[in-house]
Design a protein around this motif. Sequence first.
Motif, PDB file in Angstrom:
ATOM      1  N   CYS A   1     -49.145 -53.269 131.576  1.00  0.00           N
ATOM      2  CA  CYS A   1     -47.913 -52.952 130.866  1.00  0.00           C
ATOM      3  C   CYS A   1     -47.548 -54.117 129.951  1.00  0.00           C
ATOM      4  O   CYS A   1     -47.497 -55.272 130.390  1.00  0.00           O
ATOM      5  CB  CYS A   1     -46.780 -52.669 131.848  1.00  0.00           C
ATOM      6  SG  CYS A   1     -45.201 -52.295 131.032  1.00  0.00           S
TER       7      CYS A   1
ATOM      8  N   SER B   1     -55.523 -45.181 139.541  1.00  0.00           N
ATOM      9  CA  SER B   1     -54.215 -45.234 140.192  1.00  0.00           C
ATOM     10  C   SER B   1     -53.252 -44.229 139.563  1.00  0.00           C
ATOM     11  O   SER B   1     -53.423 -43.803 138.420  1.00  0.00           O
ATOM     12  CB  SER B   1     -53.619 -46.641 140.062  1.00  0.00           C
ATOM     13  OG  SER B   1     -53.242 -46.901 138.725  1.00  0.00           O
TER      14      SER B   1
ATOM     15  N   GLU C   1     -50.294 -45.036 138.757  1.00  0.00           N
ATOM     16  CA  GLU C   1     -49.619 -45.803 137.705  1.00  0.00           C
ATOM     17  C   GLU C   1     -50.332 -45.605 136.367  1.00  0.00           C
ATOM     18  O   GLU C   1     -49.700 -45.431 135.340  1.00  0.00           O
ATOM     19  CB  GLU C   1     -49.554 -47.291 138.053  1.00  0.00           C
ATOM     20  CG  GLU C   1     -48.596 -47.622 139.164  1.00  0.00           C
ATOM     21  CD  GLU C   1     -47.151 -47.266 138.849  1.00  0.00           C
ATOM     22  OE1 GLU C   1     -46.750 -47.267 137.670  1.00  0.00           O
ATOM     23  OE2 GLU C   1     -46.419 -46.976 139.802  1.00  0.00           O
ATOM     24  N   TYR C   2     -51.659 -45.633 136.384  1.00  0.00           N
ATOM     25  CA  TYR C   2     -52.427 -45.428 135.152  1.00  0.00           C
ATOM     26  C   TYR C   2     -52.211 -44.017 134.611  1.00  0.00           C
ATOM     27  O   TYR C   2     -52.043 -43.807 133.413  1.00  0.00           O
ATOM     28  CB  TYR C   2     -53.913 -45.686 135.385  1.00  0.00           C
ATOM     29  CG  TYR C   2     -54.720 -45.527 134.122  1.00  0.00           C
ATOM     30  CD1 TYR C   2     -54.777 -46.569 133.200  1.00  0.00           C
ATOM     31  CD2 TYR C   2     -55.399 -44.356 133.845  1.00  0.00           C
ATOM     32  CE1 TYR C   2     -55.506 -46.430 132.029  1.00  0.00           C
ATOM     33  CE2 TYR C   2     -56.119 -44.213 132.675  1.00  0.00           C
ATOM     34  CZ  TYR C   2     -56.170 -45.248 131.765  1.00  0.00           C
ATOM     35  OH  TYR C   2     -56.882 -45.112 130.600  1.00  0.00           O
TER      36      TYR C   2
ATOM     37  N   GLU D   1     -49.687 -42.210 134.801  1.00  0.00           N
ATOM     38  CA  GLU D   1     -48.334 -42.028 134.286  1.00  0.00           C
ATOM     39  C   GLU D   1     -47.959 -43.002 133.174  1.00  0.00           C
ATOM     40  O   GLU D   1     -46.847 -42.952 132.671  1.00  0.00           O
ATOM     41  CB  GLU D   1     -47.319 -42.159 135.425  1.00  0.00           C
ATOM     42  CG  GLU D   1     -47.472 -41.092 136.482  1.00  0.00           C
ATOM     43  CD  GLU D   1     -47.287 -39.684 135.941  1.00  0.00           C
ATOM     44  OE1 GLU D   1     -46.402 -39.477 135.084  1.00  0.00           O
ATOM     45  OE2 GLU D   1     -48.036 -38.790 136.357  1.00  0.00           O
ATOM     46  N   HIS D   2     -48.880 -43.867 132.765  1.00  0.00           N
ATOM     47  CA  HIS D   2     -48.504 -44.836 131.727  1.00  0.00           C
ATOM     48  C   HIS D   2     -48.419 -44.169 130.364  1.00  0.00           C
ATOM     49  O   HIS D   2     -48.963 -43.091 130.133  1.00  0.00           O
ATOM     50  CB  HIS D   2     -49.465 -46.027 131.725  1.00  0.00           C
ATOM     51  CG  HIS D   2     -50.672 -45.901 130.860  1.00  0.00           C
ATOM     52  ND1 HIS D   2     -51.800 -45.199 131.221  1.00  0.00           N
ATOM     53  CD2 HIS D   2     -50.928 -46.401 129.639  1.00  0.00           C
ATOM     54  CE1 HIS D   2     -52.699 -45.290 130.274  1.00  0.00           C
ATOM     55  NE2 HIS D   2     -52.191 -46.012 129.284  1.00  0.00           N
TER      56      HIS D   2
ATOM     57  N   MET E   1     -52.339 -51.634 135.915  1.00  0.00           N
ATOM     58  CA  MET E   1     -52.506 -50.192 136.139  1.00  0.00           C
ATOM     59  C   MET E   1     -53.997 -49.860 136.148  1.00  0.00           C
ATOM     60  O   MET E   1     -54.575 -49.516 135.123  1.00  0.00           O
ATOM     61  CB  MET E   1     -51.770 -49.413 135.044  1.00  0.00           C
ATOM     62  CG  MET E   1     -50.267 -49.654 135.050  1.00  0.00           C
ATOM     63  SD  MET E   1     -49.404 -48.871 133.681  1.00  0.00           S
ATOM     64  CE  MET E   1     -49.740 -50.026 132.349  1.00  0.00           C
TER      65      MET E   1
ATOM     66  N   CYS F   1     -45.787 -49.054 131.508  1.00  0.00           N
ATOM     67  CA  CYS F   1     -45.794 -48.355 132.794  1.00  0.00           C
ATOM     68  C   CYS F   1     -44.603 -47.397 132.850  1.00  0.00           C
ATOM     69  O   CYS F   1     -43.648 -47.529 132.083  1.00  0.00           O
ATOM     70  CB  CYS F   1     -45.746 -49.355 133.949  1.00  0.00           C
ATOM     71  SG  CYS F   1     -44.178 -50.233 134.149  1.00  0.00           S
ATOM     72  N   GLN F   2     -44.666 -46.450 133.770  1.00  0.00           N
ATOM     73  CA  GLN F   2     -43.606 -45.457 133.895  1.00  0.00           C
ATOM     74  C   GLN F   2     -42.266 -46.095 134.245  1.00  0.00           C
ATOM     75  O   GLN F   2     -41.213 -45.606 133.843  1.00  0.00           O
ATOM     76  CB  GLN F   2     -43.988 -44.403 134.920  1.00  0.00           C
ATOM     77  CG  GLN F   2     -44.201 -44.948 136.322  1.00  0.00           C
ATOM     78  CD  GLN F   2     -44.612 -43.881 137.300  1.00  0.00           C
ATOM     79  OE1 GLN F   2     -44.212 -42.723 137.171  1.00  0.00           O
ATOM     80  NE2 GLN F   2     -45.406 -44.247 138.285  1.00  0.00           N
ATOM     81  N   HIS F   3     -42.291 -47.210 134.945  1.00  0.00           N
ATOM     82  CA  HIS F   3     -41.055 -47.885 135.350  1.00  0.00           C
ATOM     83  C   HIS F   3     -40.334 -48.475 134.139  1.00  0.00           C
ATOM     84  O   HIS F   3     -39.106 -48.401 134.044  1.00  0.00           O
ATOM     85  CB  HIS F   3     -41.365 -48.971 136.386  1.00  0.00           C
ATOM     86  CG  HIS F   3     -42.143 -48.448 137.540  1.00  0.00           C
ATOM     87  ND1 HIS F   3     -41.564 -47.732 138.572  1.00  0.00           N
ATOM     88  CD2 HIS F   3     -43.463 -48.481 137.804  1.00  0.00           C
ATOM     89  CE1 HIS F   3     -42.508 -47.369 139.431  1.00  0.00           C
ATOM     90  NE2 HIS F   3     -43.661 -47.814 138.992  1.00  0.00           N
TER      91      HIS F   3
ATOM     92  N   ARG G   1     -47.246 -55.230 134.667  1.00  0.00           N
ATOM     93  CA  ARG G   1     -47.784 -54.469 135.805  1.00  0.00           C
ATOM     94  C   ARG G   1     -49.222 -54.052 135.516  1.00  0.00           C
ATOM     95  O   ARG G   1     -49.524 -53.508 134.462  1.00  0.00           O
ATOM     96  CB  ARG G   1     -46.929 -53.234 136.054  1.00  0.00           C
ATOM     97  CG  ARG G   1     -47.391 -52.387 137.241  1.00  0.00           C
ATOM     98  CD  ARG G   1     -46.578 -51.102 137.349  1.00  0.00           C
ATOM     99  NE  ARG G   1     -45.167 -51.373 137.511  1.00  0.00           N
ATOM    100  CZ  ARG G   1     -44.530 -51.431 138.676  1.00  0.00           C
ATOM    101  NH1 ARG G   1     -45.206 -51.244 139.792  1.00  0.00           N
ATOM    102  NH2 ARG G   1     -43.247 -51.664 138.723  1.00  0.00           N
TER     103      ARG G   1
END
Length: 105
Positions: free
Chosen positions: A14, A25, A27-28, A30-31, A21, A55-57, A19
């Motif tokens: 990110c 994962s 996380e990947y 959803e990036h 990713m 990243c999604q966050h 972060r």
Amino acid sequence: MYQIENHRHEGCTCDRCGRSMPVNSYEYQEHLCIDYHAGYESVFGDGNIVEGQFCQHCILACLGEWLRVREVPERAPKGAYQAHQRPPKRGISLLSKYDTDEGVG
């Protein structure tokens, strides 16, 4: 003679929070990846390339207030929706009829 090189994509990081990713994962998956040429009179400069991976966050933290999140209609095709998750486009998008409320029902 040609030498073939095999490049493995390990994932991404990110650009906002750092972060990691990894490819395999959630996380990947959803990036969000931004990659485009800015147009005429763009705030980014005429014709400049704009890139970023988030990243999604961080997307939630920065844009969450303005994002419209809705459930996918039951009839919508299953599978990946972000550009980095799907094969190259060939013809008309299968999702186009589901992008508006007229395509549901």
